[in-house]
Motif scaffolding. Structure first.
Motif, PDB file in Angstrom:
ATOM      1  N   GLY A  48      47.630  39.143  34.677  1.00 62.98           N
ATOM      2  CA  GLY A  48      48.229  40.958  34.740  1.00 62.98           C
ATOM      3  C   GLY A  48      46.952  40.928  35.742  1.00 62.98           C
ATOM      4  O   GLY A  48      46.176  39.841  36.163  1.00 62.98           O
ATOM      5  N   SER A  49      47.018  42.230  35.997  1.00 64.07           N
ATOM      6  CA  SER A  49      46.203  43.433  36.892  1.00 64.07           C
ATOM      7  C   SER A  49      45.368  43.737  36.432  1.00 64.07           C
ATOM      8  O   SER A  49      45.817  45.061  35.491  1.00 64.07           O
ATOM      9  CB  SER A  49      46.991  43.800  38.356  1.00 64.07           C
ATOM     10  N   SER A  50      44.027  43.410  36.467  1.00 60.55           N
ATOM     11  CA  SER A  50      42.840  44.858  36.207  1.00 60.55           C
ATOM     12  C   SER A  50      42.944  46.366  36.469  1.00 60.55           C
ATOM     13  O   SER A  50      43.204  45.595  37.440  1.00 60.55           O
ATOM     14  CB  SER A  50      42.171  43.858  35.746  1.00 60.55           C
ATOM     15  N   PRO A  51      42.657  47.175  35.488  1.00 58.15           N
ATOM     16  CA  PRO A  51      42.989  48.586  36.357  1.00 58.15           C
ATOM     17  C   PRO A  51      41.981  48.743  37.644  1.00 58.15           C
ATOM     18  O   PRO A  51      42.593  49.600  38.112  1.00 58.15           O
ATOM     19  CB  PRO A  51      43.547  49.277  35.509  1.00 58.15           C
ATOM     20  N   ALA A 127      35.406  43.272  40.825  1.00 57.32           N
ATOM     21  CA  ALA A 127      36.677  42.926  40.492  1.00 57.32           C
ATOM     22  C   ALA A 127      36.599  44.515  39.970  1.00 57.32           C
ATOM     23  O   ALA A 127      37.512  45.113  39.575  1.00 57.32           O
ATOM     24  CB  ALA A 127      37.298  42.259  39.589  1.00 57.32           C
ATOM     25  N   SER A 128      35.339  44.884  39.743  1.00 62.65           N
ATOM     26  CA  SER A 128      35.468  45.927  38.365  1.00 62.65           C
ATOM     27  C   SER A 128      34.940  47.441  38.631  1.00 62.65           C
ATOM     28  O   SER A 128      35.376  48.581  38.462  1.00 62.65           O
ATOM     29  CB  SER A 128      33.873  46.110  37.313  1.00 62.65           C
ATOM     30  N   PRO A 133      44.022  47.902  41.451  1.00 62.90           N
ATOM     31  CA  PRO A 133      43.931  46.153  40.454  1.00 62.90           C
ATOM     32  C   PRO A 133      43.855  45.183  40.801  1.00 62.90           C
ATOM     33  O   PRO A 133      44.656  44.895  42.801  1.00 62.90           O
ATOM     34  CB  PRO A 133      45.624  46.611  39.976  1.00 62.90           C
ATOM     35  N   VAL A 134      43.640  44.114  40.512  1.00 63.37           N
ATOM     36  CA  VAL A 134      42.584  43.100  40.968  1.00 63.37           C
ATOM     37  C   VAL A 134      43.354  42.187  39.571  1.00 63.37           C
ATOM     38  O   VAL A 134      43.693  41.931  39.413  1.00 63.37           O
ATOM     39  CB  VAL A 134      41.074  42.845  40.534  1.00 63.37           C
ATOM     40  N   ASP A 135      44.099  40.957  40.559  1.00 67.36           N
ATOM     41  CA  ASP A 135      45.225  39.780  39.597  1.00 67.36           C
ATOM     42  C   ASP A 135      44.286  38.929  38.960  1.00 67.36           C
ATOM     43  O   ASP A 135      43.067  38.677  39.988  1.00 67.36           O
ATOM     44  CB  ASP A 135      46.472  39.325  40.771  1.00 67.36           C
ATOM     45  N   MET A 136      44.524  38.690  37.405  1.00 67.31           N
ATOM     46  CA  MET A 136      43.173  38.340  36.981  1.00 67.31           C
ATOM     47  C   MET A 136      44.509  36.362  36.401  1.00 67.31           C
ATOM     48  O   MET A 136      45.599  37.308  35.894  1.00 67.31           O
ATOM     49  CB  MET A 136      42.697  38.180  35.639  1.00 67.31           C
ATOM     50  N   GLU A 137      43.858  35.934  35.609  1.00 70.43           N
ATOM     51  CA  GLU A 137      44.431  35.060  34.887  1.00 70.43           C
ATOM     52  C   GLU A 137      43.073  34.913  33.493  1.00 70.43           C
ATOM     53  O   GLU A 137      42.202  34.460  34.076  1.00 70.43           O
ATOM     54  CB  GLU A 137      44.893  34.283  35.375  1.00 70.43           C
ATOM     55  N   ASN A 168      42.454  36.213  41.022  1.00 69.90           N
ATOM     56  CA  ASN A 168      43.469  36.235  41.981  1.00 69.90           C
ATOM     57  C   ASN A 168      43.857  36.363  43.441  1.00 69.90           C
ATOM     58  O   ASN A 168      44.473  35.558  44.448  1.00 69.90           O
ATOM     59  CB  ASN A 168      44.341  35.664  41.145  1.00 69.90           C
ATOM     60  N   ASN A 169      42.847  37.577  43.776  1.00 71.31           N
ATOM     61  CA  ASN A 169      42.778  37.698  44.305  1.00 71.31           C
ATOM     62  C   ASN A 169      41.861  38.675  44.580  1.00 71.31           C
ATOM     63  O   ASN A 169      40.825  38.761  43.579  1.00 71.31           O
ATOM     64  CB  ASN A 169      44.301  39.283  45.089  1.00 71.31           C
ATOM     65  N   ASN A 170      41.640  38.842  46.394  1.00 72.76           N
ATOM     66  CA  ASN A 170      40.197  39.589  46.541  1.00 72.76           C
ATOM     67  C   ASN A 170      40.254  41.683  46.217  1.00 72.76           C
ATOM     68  O   ASN A 170      40.769  42.329  46.547  1.00 72.76           O
ATOM     69  CB  ASN A 170      40.188  39.667  48.251  1.00 72.76           C
TER      70      ASN A 170
END
Length: 404
Positions: A48-51, A127-128, A133-137, A168-170
């Motif tokens: 999902g994407s972290s906020p 990412a923080s 939002p940043v896509d993560m797995e 998963n994205n910048n």
């Protein structure tokens, strides 16, 4: 824990994390955690994407938990609402906030506080503080721990140990923070510079927590609870140094705001800057298990000396100083927080900062000679005087009002 009786004033000063009662764990928080514990196991990926939402724990310091929260299956801008206090205000109930936070999963890893580069290597630091939002797995293993609650932080989502977290994205890092990452300024100066450049309190807390600010050779991870009060204090101190040089307010002003079972009455009086913070917690509210009303008072004198390092006070103080700075005036500040039984669970001190801010922005409800009569009537109508036990004195005395 049956039979344990703790003075309510001690609980207010402690707020569940200073262990002032001497017990190994806070009985109030343990009760809430137990009630909300999720008894299930997970194995596999959470995508999902972290906020973004990143929490640095404090237990075990200098080895701390880094928890990156992800709403499973939620991607893109839809994820931003899961950690957005300024947007939550006035729209979400306690139940809404708990539902949002408990529907994320916190992927957890343990890092030594001086190993800042470990979070850079996989872009977790960047990412923080991303503007989007940043896509993560995350590959998780083990039992999902309980949803946890405390006074300073928004509720911490259920967490599990992360074997791997992949971005998963910048991340989109704000330009002022990007510049400060490569700077070698003191952390206090960096926080102030970023704030002046338009970076809000919440991304600043995350930036300080993950070790992005400060002298490059001495950067460390900072537990989020510490970082929240540090950011409020740093910015507030800089604003205070400005406000103390400004002309005094010309008349008394009374402001009012309420949200989530918390009521705030704010009095600004002509005079050199100083501040008083008064909390009144009624029976059955979040931190009071007894039948007694509890009162906690924090004073800041003319020299800036504070009687207690209280996170709620610093959050409210920041909003008050921002307002005084915006109108170009110095004043004596009295903030009265009334916590009702409707506030049955703590969800962080962000709502203090936001409610005081909006009450001041909405303008005074009374001015001049009308302030104190209106304040007494407001206190009467809200039951504050009636519910205050005599051993605490009269609440109007705390507020600087001669109530007859």
């Amino acid at each position: 824990m049956t039979g344990i009786r703790i003075r309510p004033e001690l609980c207010l000063a402690c707020k569940g994390y200073r262990n002032l009662c001497g017990l190994p764990k806070c009985p109030l928080l343990e009760r809430k955690i137990t009630l909300s514990r999720i008894e299930r196991y997970i194995n596999g990926n959470v995508d999902g994407s972290s906020p973004p939402s990143v929490i640095i724990g404090e237990h075990g310091y200098p080895s701390v938990r880094v928890m990156v929260s992800i709403p499973p299956g939620v991607h893109g801008d839809a994820a931003s609402s899961y950690d957005n206090p300024s947007e939550w205000w006035g729209k979400l109930s306690l139940f809404d906030i708990i539902r949002l936070r408990s529907s994320m999963v916190a992927a957890s890893t343990t890092v030594k506080v001086n190993e800042v580069n470990k979070l850079y290597d996989n872009e977790l630091s960047l990412a923080s503080v991303s503007e989007k939002p940043v896509d993560m797995e995350a590959l998780l293993k083990g039992k999902l721990t309980g949803f946890s609650i405390n006074e300073l932080l928004a509720p911490t989502p259920p967490s599990a140990r992360a074997l791997r977290i992949r971005i998963n994205n910048n991340p989109r890092v704000p330009k002022p923070i990007e510049r400060l990452i490569n700077d070698d300024a003191e952390a206090n100066d960096a926080v102030w510079e970023a704030y002046r450049a338009g970076i809000g309190v919440y991304p600043l807390v995350r930036a300080l927590s993950v070790g992005m600010l400060g002298r490059r050779r001495s950067r460390k991870l900072v537990p989020t609870r510490w970082a929240i009060t540090a950011v409020d204090s740093i910015i507030g101190d800089r604003l205070r140094s400005r406000v103390t040089l400004m002309p005094e307010l010309s008349e008394d002003l009374l402001f009012y705001g309420e949200y989530l079972g918390n009521r705030f009455m704010i009095v600004l009086r002509p005079g050199a800057y100083r501040a008083r913070w008064i909390e009144v917690w009624y029976p059955s509210s979040a931190l009071v298990l007894s039948n007694e009303t509890a009162v906690h008072v924090v004073d800041e004198n003319y020299r800036g000396r504070v009687s207690d390092m209280d996170g709620g006070f610093y959050a409210a103080r920041l909003s008050a100083l921002e307002y005084l700075n915006s109108i170009g005036k110095s004043a004596e500040v009295i903030i009265f927080r009334e916590v009702l039984p409707e506030y049955f669970v703590t969800v962080g001190n962000w709502h203090i900062r936001e409610t005081v801010k909006r009450a001041l922005e909405n303008g005074p409800i009374r001015r001049g000679n009308e302030v104190y009569a209106a304040l007494v009537e407001l206190l009467k109508s809200k039951d504050a005087i009636k519910l205050m036990p005599s051993r605490h004195g009269r609440i109007t005395d705390y507020m600087g009002v001669n109530y007859g």
